[in-house]
Enzyme design. Sequence first.
Site, PDB file in Angstrom:
ATOM      1  N   SER A 132      -0.635  -0.137   1.987  1.00 43.26           N
ATOM      2  CA  SER A 132       0.552  -0.163   1.122  1.00 43.26           C
ATOM      3  C   SER A 132       0.800   1.229   0.573  1.00 43.26           C
ATOM      4  CB  SER A 132       0.338  -1.139  -0.042  1.00 43.26           C
ATOM      5  OG  SER A 132       1.363  -1.014  -1.009  1.00 43.26           O
ATOM      6  N   TYR A 136      -4.143  -4.270  -7.180  1.00 40.62           N
ATOM      7  CA  TYR A 136      -3.658  -4.444  -5.802  1.00 40.62           C
ATOM      8  C   TYR A 136      -3.792  -3.137  -5.026  1.00 40.62           C
ATOM      9  CZ  TYR A 136      -0.216  -5.100  -2.031  1.00 40.62           C
ATOM     10  OH  TYR A 136       0.419  -5.164  -0.810  1.00 40.62           O
TER      11      TYR A 136
END
Length: 252
Positions: A142, A157
């Site tokens: 990501s 995350y």
Amino acid sequence: MKVAIVTGASSGIGQSAAIQIAKRGVGVVLTFSGNRQGGLDTVAAIEKEGGTAVALPLDVGESGSFPAFRTSVVDVLRDTWGRDSFDHLVNNAGFGQMAMFEDTTEELFDRFTRVLLKGPYFLTQTLLPLMADGGAVVNTTSNSAMASGLEPGYSAYASMKGGLIVLTRYMAKEFSARGIRVNAVAPGSTRTRISDDAFERFPEVIPALAAKTALGRVGEPDDIGTVIASLLSEESRWITAQNIEVSGGYNL
């Protein structure tokens, strides 16, 4: 026929990656967790284009289930393709949830760890003996783990995705003796079902995200899926240990 395993392919980036890989003449073993119908829809889309795919259930947050999953993979490879090995692995399955640092619970942190970092680590370890030499692995990371994608609310995350970026380099180093390439793609904001269909529930965020993106829109699953398929292919044979941001120029 070459065969790829794609985790989390019942929707979004994983679904697109599975379809794009199949379009390149590769058989696909795809996994789903809670969305069985989505997995079957992906199989149907691949078969409609003349490809071959099989959907299997898998919860990447439950590493204890990996030996049984490996047994299922062995059976599918033999029964569908007459093989005892596969060529490519896409570690894509995951989930996203926004939580400010001070609001992040140990329960959520541990779930992120199990699904986003421990899962890809030990699933790859479990399946590696079945991988053919000269294959390829792609991990979905990501851009929240990169300087270009820093936004409040993703400390846990992004920490796991950052760990996966590091793991990608170590996999590439250790697997290179077998000619196995390992890379990662780091999507930016992409219109998927992440965070419980956040884009559907909060469409008002889309213009703001598009305004922060150099190319003027949010990403679509195929923007990412085509890159994943390309990284597995022969045309990317000289690329390994890379984490490639696929974000349309977020925060550029």
